[in-house]
Design an enzyme around this catalytic site. Structure first.
Site, mmCIF file in Angstrom:
data_model
loop_
_atom_site.group_PDB
_atom_site.id
_atom_site.type_symbol
_atom_site.label_atom_id
_atom_site.label_comp_id
_atom_site.label_asym_id
_atom_site.label_seq_id
_atom_site.Cartn_x
_atom_site.Cartn_y
_atom_site.Cartn_z
ATOM 1 N N LYS A 104 -4.610 -1.827 12.260
ATOM 2 C CA LYS A 104 -5.121 -2.641 13.365
ATOM 3 C C LYS A 104 -4.297 -2.440 14.631
ATOM 4 C CE LYS A 104 -4.090 -6.799 11.031
ATOM 5 N NZ LYS A 104 -2.774 -7.138 10.480
ATOM 6 N N LYS A 147 -3.162 6.078 7.776
ATOM 7 C CA LYS A 147 -3.731 4.813 7.301
ATOM 8 C C LYS A 147 -4.496 4.125 8.438
ATOM 9 C CE LYS A 147 -1.413 0.787 7.328
ATOM 10 N NZ LYS A 147 -1.046 -0.604 7.036
ATOM 11 N N LYS A 164 7.526 1.794 11.620
ATOM 12 C CA LYS A 164 7.442 0.848 12.736
ATOM 13 C C LYS A 164 8.588 1.026 13.722
ATOM 14 C CE LYS A 164 4.236 -2.492 10.973
ATOM 15 N NZ LYS A 164 3.796 -3.883 10.846
HETATM 16 P P1 ATP Z 1 -0.274 -3.511 11.144
HETATM 17 O O1 ATP Z 1 -1.243 -2.406 11.359
HETATM 18 O O2 ATP Z 1 -0.175 -4.492 12.290
HETATM 19 O O3 ATP Z 1 1.045 -3.096 10.580
HETATM 20 P P2 ATP Z 1 -1.452 -4.041 8.647
HETATM 21 O O4 ATP Z 1 -2.923 -4.152 8.764
HETATM 22 O O5 ATP Z 1 -0.885 -2.818 8.063
HETATM 23 O O6 ATP Z 1 -0.875 -4.416 10.039
HETATM 24 P P3 ATP Z 1 -1.263 -6.616 7.291
HETATM 25 O O7 ATP Z 1 -2.175 -7.302 8.183
HETATM 26 O O8 ATP Z 1 -0.088 -7.439 6.957
HETATM 27 O O9 ATP Z 1 -0.758 -5.217 7.810
HETATM 28 O O10 ATP Z 1 -2.015 -6.175 5.965
HETATM 29 C C1 ATP Z 1 -2.645 -7.090 5.147
HETATM 30 C C2 ATP Z 1 -3.081 -6.427 3.865
HETATM 31 O O11 ATP Z 1 -3.989 -5.362 4.134
HETATM 32 C C3 ATP Z 1 -1.926 -5.816 3.065
HETATM 33 O O12 ATP Z 1 -2.091 -6.123 1.695
HETATM 34 C C4 ATP Z 1 -2.069 -4.335 3.296
HETATM 35 O O13 ATP Z 1 -1.566 -3.577 2.217
HETATM 36 C C5 ATP Z 1 -3.568 -4.204 3.410
HETATM 37 N N1 ATP Z 1 -3.920 -3.024 4.203
HETATM 38 C C6 ATP Z 1 -3.542 -2.769 5.480
HETATM 39 N N2 ATP Z 1 -4.083 -1.614 5.913
HETATM 40 C C7 ATP Z 1 -4.800 -1.113 4.875
HETATM 41 C C8 ATP Z 1 -5.586 0.088 4.700
HETATM 42 N N3 ATP Z 1 -5.733 0.966 5.674
HETATM 43 N N4 ATP Z 1 -6.190 0.267 3.505
HETATM 44 C C9 ATP Z 1 -6.066 -0.632 2.495
HETATM 45 N N5 ATP Z 1 -5.336 -1.769 2.601
HETATM 46 C C10 ATP Z 1 -4.713 -2.014 3.772
#
Ligand code: ATP
Ligand code: LTN
Length: 334
Positions: free
Chosen positions: A201, A198, A115
């Site tokens: 969002k 990965k 980040k």
């Molecule tokens: P950002 O992209 O804004 O960093 P994020 O989607 O990675 O956000 P969170 O919204 O806090 O982060 O994630 C919520 C949950 O979703 C966490 O448990 C995270 O591990 C899971 N998660 C996020 N992205 C993935 C993915 N691509 N595959 C599986 N699990 C995910």
């Protein structure tokens, strides 16, 4: 007397549209585990502001995420559902835990490094301290289990380290939690545009992710465009990351194993498969989307859920915080 069930805690940030990666890696398990544990789920708005958020969008995303949790099947009668900033103990415990955390532990976190590179103009202290706030979220509720995607594993390790460190220094205070990470590739759903990354969002390329609110045409289009591999066989393999990722997504929404999917598409090409993935995802999301839209029309109901959640969360959190304040030696009166 009924024995108290073990506690489970998890959270999602209201930092944008929730993706099917968040759903498959985390939210789906929030729903599945609610019978077995006393579940506490938060909308992590304090975490979200570690990167720039438009205030109006943050407010909207918070309400939307609360509605999405319920639409996905989280039952507010069975679980505590609340907004992190409504419970001041999260920040209060973070301060105390900061005093037993070393900067080196935070600067080597993969998420912090990723980040910081991505938001080079805004590498703030909150971004670095993000894991300690997450540790506080978990330890305040004495959670035994934390459902998360694989990307959060390192933060869970820090949680366990800090719980043990505090307990050793001040006496038994915190439950040391275990992560609950989905088995196999569902723990890490990859970008449709680049299967080495990965699904996120906050990806600037919207073709990389499918959100929980995308309509059928958008979902089918994104699946059709998804980067696949050379060859034409629908088969899960290390050298076929694009196809394997689509098979993971397909399996998550249809319940089909890799073997079943391979059999179903034997002799067919990527085109047929991608269309089937898009349709399966869209069909599975349609009832969730309808329920979410219905809930968003009833703000009084959502506000009520949040209020009740806040009260329960405050009660549990206050108990732990008061114990912590006593243990560290803060004067609480005779
Ligand atoms: P950002 O992209 O804004 O960093 P994020 O989607 O990675 O956000 P969170 O919204 O806090 O982060 O994630 C919520 C949950 O979703 C966490 O448990 C995270 O591990 C899971 N998660 C996020 N992205 C993935 C993915 N691509 N595959 C599986 N699990 C995910
Ligand atoms: N950092 C998490 C979201 C989060 C979380 C938590 C997850 C905040 N607090 C406590 C589990 C437990 C993420 O997924 N990015």
């Amino acid at each position: 007397m009924e024995t108290e069930k073990k506690k489970l805690f998890s959270a999602v940030q209201p930092s944008g549209a929730v993706t099917i990666g968040n759903y498959i890696g985390a939210i789906r398990n929030f729903v599945g585990l609610q019978g077995e544990y006393d579940c506490i789920y938060a909308v992590a708005d304090l975490h979200a502001i570690t990167v720039k958020q438009e205030p109006a969008a943050l407010r909207r995303n918070t309400l939307e995420l609360m509605a999405l949790f319920i639409a996905c099947g989280i039952d507010p009668e069975k679980c505590v559902l609340f907004v992190q900033s409504h419970v001041p103990a999260h920040c209060e415990l973070t301060w105390v835990l900061n005093t037993i955390t070393y900067p080196g532990e935070l600067s080597r976190m993969t998420q912090f490094k990723d980040k910081s590179a991505k938001h080079a103009d805004n590498v703030n202290m909150g971004l670095m301290d993000y894991p300690v706030l997450m540790v506080s979220d978990i330890l305040l509720y004495q959670a035994a289990l934390v459902p998360i995607g694989a990307d959060q594993k390192q933060h869970l390790e820090l949680t366990r380290d800090l719980a043990v460190r505090f307990n050793n220094r001040y006496g038994q205070t915190f439950t040391v939690p275990e992560p609950f990470i989905p088995a196999g590739s569902g723990a890490r759903v990859m970008s449709l545009a680049d299967p080495s990354k990965k699904m996120s969002k906050s990806d600037e390329n919207p073709n990389g992710f499918i959100t929980m609110s995308d309509d059928k045409d958008t979902i089918v289009r994104k699946c059709k465009r998804a980067v696949t591999d050379s060859g034409s066989e629908v088969r899960a393999a290390a050298d076929k990351p694009g196809v394997t990722n689509l098979m993971t997504i397909y399996g998550a929404f249809t319940g089909k194993s890799f073997e079943e999917t391979e059999r179903e598409f034997a002799g067919k090409g990527y085109g047929d498969f991608k269309l089937a993935v898009g349709e399966a995802v869209a069909d599975a999301l349609a009832p969730i989307q309808a329920e979410k839209a219905r809930l968003l029309k009833d703000k009084a109901y959502l506000d009520g859920v949040m209020k009740r959640g806040e009260e329960s969360a405050r009660r549990i959190a206050a108990r732990t915080l008061s114990k912590v304040y006593r243990k560290v030696g803060f004067y609480r009166g005779e």
